[in-house]
Design an enzyme around this catalytic site. Structure first.
Site, PDB file in Angstrom:
ATOM      1  N   GLU A   1      32.725  34.720  31.230  1.00 63.99           N
ATOM      2  CA  GLU A   1      33.226  34.063  32.445  1.00 63.99           C
ATOM      3  C   GLU A   1      32.082  33.740  33.398  1.00 63.99           C
ATOM      4  O   GLU A   1      30.969  34.256  33.268  1.00 63.99           O
ATOM      5  CB  GLU A   1      34.249  34.951  33.152  1.00 63.99           C
ATOM      6  CG  GLU A   1      33.646  36.261  33.649  1.00 63.99           C
ATOM      7  CD  GLU A   1      34.417  36.872  34.805  1.00 63.99           C
ATOM      8  OE1 GLU A   1      34.510  36.221  35.851  1.00 63.99           O
ATOM      9  OE2 GLU A   1      34.912  38.011  34.660  1.00 63.99           O
TER      10      GLU A   1
ATOM     11  N   LYS B   1      39.664  46.799  37.595  1.00 64.17           N
ATOM     12  CA  LYS B   1      38.814  47.344  38.642  1.00 64.17           C
ATOM     13  C   LYS B   1      39.518  48.456  39.400  1.00 64.17           C
ATOM     14  O   LYS B   1      40.704  48.354  39.709  1.00 64.17           O
ATOM     15  CB  LYS B   1      38.387  46.224  39.591  1.00 64.17           C
ATOM     16  CG  LYS B   1      37.191  45.470  39.043  1.00 64.17           C
ATOM     17  CD  LYS B   1      37.038  44.126  39.665  1.00 64.17           C
ATOM     18  CE  LYS B   1      38.097  43.183  39.118  1.00 64.17           C
ATOM     19  NZ  LYS B   1      38.055  41.858  39.716  1.00 64.17           N
TER      20      LYS B   1
HETATM   21  N1  PSU Z   1      35.130  41.855  37.452  1.00 66.65           N
HETATM   22  C1  PSU Z   1      33.926  42.068  38.034  1.00 66.65           C
HETATM   23  N2  PSU Z   1      33.497  41.185  38.968  1.00 66.65           N
HETATM   24  C2  PSU Z   1      34.256  40.080  39.305  1.00 66.65           C
HETATM   25  C3  PSU Z   1      35.519  39.863  38.675  1.00 66.65           C
HETATM   26  C4  PSU Z   1      35.905  40.780  37.770  1.00 66.65           C
HETATM   27  O1  PSU Z   1      33.254  43.028  37.724  1.00 66.65           O
HETATM   28  O2  PSU Z   1      33.814  39.288  40.119  1.00 66.65           O
HETATM   29  C5  PSU Z   1      36.340  38.627  38.983  1.00 66.65           C
HETATM   30  C6  PSU Z   1      36.922  38.123  37.653  1.00 66.65           C
HETATM   31  O3  PSU Z   1      36.531  36.786  37.501  1.00 66.65           O
HETATM   32  C7  PSU Z   1      38.413  38.261  37.807  1.00 66.65           C
HETATM   33  C8  PSU Z   1      38.568  38.033  39.291  1.00 66.65           C
HETATM   34  O4  PSU Z   1      39.126  37.341  37.024  1.00 66.65           O
HETATM   35  O5  PSU Z   1      37.490  38.784  39.829  1.00 66.65           O
HETATM   36  C9  PSU Z   1      39.925  38.461  39.782  1.00 66.65           C
HETATM   37  O6  PSU Z   1      40.142  37.940  41.069  1.00 66.65           O
HETATM   38  P1  PSU Z   1      41.612  37.985  41.723  1.00 66.65           P
HETATM   39  O7  PSU Z   1      41.878  39.437  41.986  1.00 66.65           O
HETATM   40  O8  PSU Z   1      41.500  37.161  42.987  1.00 66.65           O
HETATM   41  O9  PSU Z   1      42.535  37.371  40.707  1.00 66.65           O
END
Ligand code: PSU
Ligand code: MN
Length: 303
Positions: free
Chosen positions: A23, A154
């Site tokens: 990604e 996370k």
């Molecule tokens: N994991 C990490 N760093 C990040 C992300 C995930 O260690 O920056 C990002 C990923 O791209 C994931 C996004 O899809 O955060 C999720 O964001 P949200 O909670 O707004 O959907």
């Protein structure tokens, strides 16, 4: 959909060679420059060394691109690029924006291009204290048939609710040599996963079985952060609580919540969380490459 596919990825797709998608929200919103480029290059190197082709996915000049080149990676790493989840794809295309794709958008584009394996850090999920805030990563896992290798969700999230969502929507959650759902910075959450697997062959077989049944879901493979870089839960939890309280007090919402929390944790933990994050990304890249190699050697799985 007009997807730009690099020559190298195109050739690998044609010959059935193993490919691992990566990604780019990680580059635009996960890490600061130049750590964002460094970790991406490290992951790519690990994937190549394991016999697979890395393909970073992102949006360049509005166009979904599979296999961003060095110039484009540099551009995303340094310029003001937007965070692109699935709902941001149409506007990005109309306006010709540069953007980093989240897990959800990367899954969708990878699958459309014919890729099967994707390595990331942690997926998004249901937010703590805000069960209405559900990352688009979760419905993507319910509807896009690819393998996603991660270190769990996370730890800033509500892990039990995140697992419940995945169960409701039929997403198998595999534990890579573990029976506990990893909590990103920490190796164990104490929450049970669906099925423990010990190697890439088992993952490839389960994925093939999912495809044979023509199920719509993706497959989530969760691997704990390497022990030497783990942050024990009791150490990271107070910092998470502080970061969450700040976000609440400042009224930060929507797509800005996750990047803000992650950046605050890096500051609060004295870069320890960054080290854990980088370590688990390298680990996930290695595991995803093994799975991609295994998958490519099973002709039946490719149909
Ligand atoms: N994991 C990490 N760093 C990040 C992300 C995930 O260690 O920056 C990002 C990923 O791209 C994931 C996004 O899809 O955060 C999720 O964001 P949200 O909670 O707004 O959907
Ligand atoms: Mn959200």
């Amino acid at each position: 959909m007009t997807i730009i596919i690099s020559d190298e990825v195109r050739a690998a797709l044609k010959s059935g060679a193993p490919i691992v998608a990566l990604e780019s929200a990680l580059i635009t919103h996960g890490f600061a420059y130049p750590a964002n480029l460094e970790i991406t290059h490290q992951m790519a190197g690990i994937i190549r060394a394991a016999g697979a082709l890395p393909a970073v996915i992102g949006i360049w000049e509005g166009r979904p691109t599979i296999g961003l080149n060095d110039m484009q990676l540099e551009g995303l790493a340094q310029e003001a690029a937007v965070k692109i989840s699935i709902r941001d794809l149409p506007l990005a295309r109309l306006r010709g924006l540069h953007g980093g794709t989240t897990v959800a958008a990367t899954m969708l584009l990878a699958q459309r291009a014919g890729l099967h394996v994707f390595a990331t850090g942690g997926i998004g999920g249901v937010h703590r204290g805000h069960p209405e805030d559900i990352s688009a990563d979760l419905p993507a896992l319910a509807t896009v048939p690819v393998i996603v290798v991660c270190a769990g969700a996370k730890a800033i999230l509500d892990l039990p609710r995140t697992l419940e969502f995945l169960e409701t929507w039929g997403v198998p959650v595999l534990g890579w040599q573990t029976a506990s759902f990893p909590a990103f910075y920490s190796r164990e959450s104490g929450l049970a996963i669906d099925q423990r697997v010990s190697n890439a062959a088992e993952v490839a077989a389960i994925y093939a079985s999912q495809r044979a049944l023509e199920l719509p879901q993706g497959l989530l493979v969760t691997a704990p952060v390497p022990a030497e870089d783990e942050i024990p839960a009791q150490e990271i939890e107070p910092l998470i609580a502080q970061a969450l309280a700040e976000v609440e007090a400042q009224g930060i919402s929507g797509k800005h919540v996750t990047p803000h929390l992650l950046a605050r944790l890096v500051t609060l933990s004295g870069a320890r969380s960054r080290r854990a994050n980088e370590s688990l990304l390298r680990n996930n890249a290695r595991i995803a490459a093994q799975i991609a190699v295994q998958f490519a050697s099973q002709p039946a799985a490719q149909s």
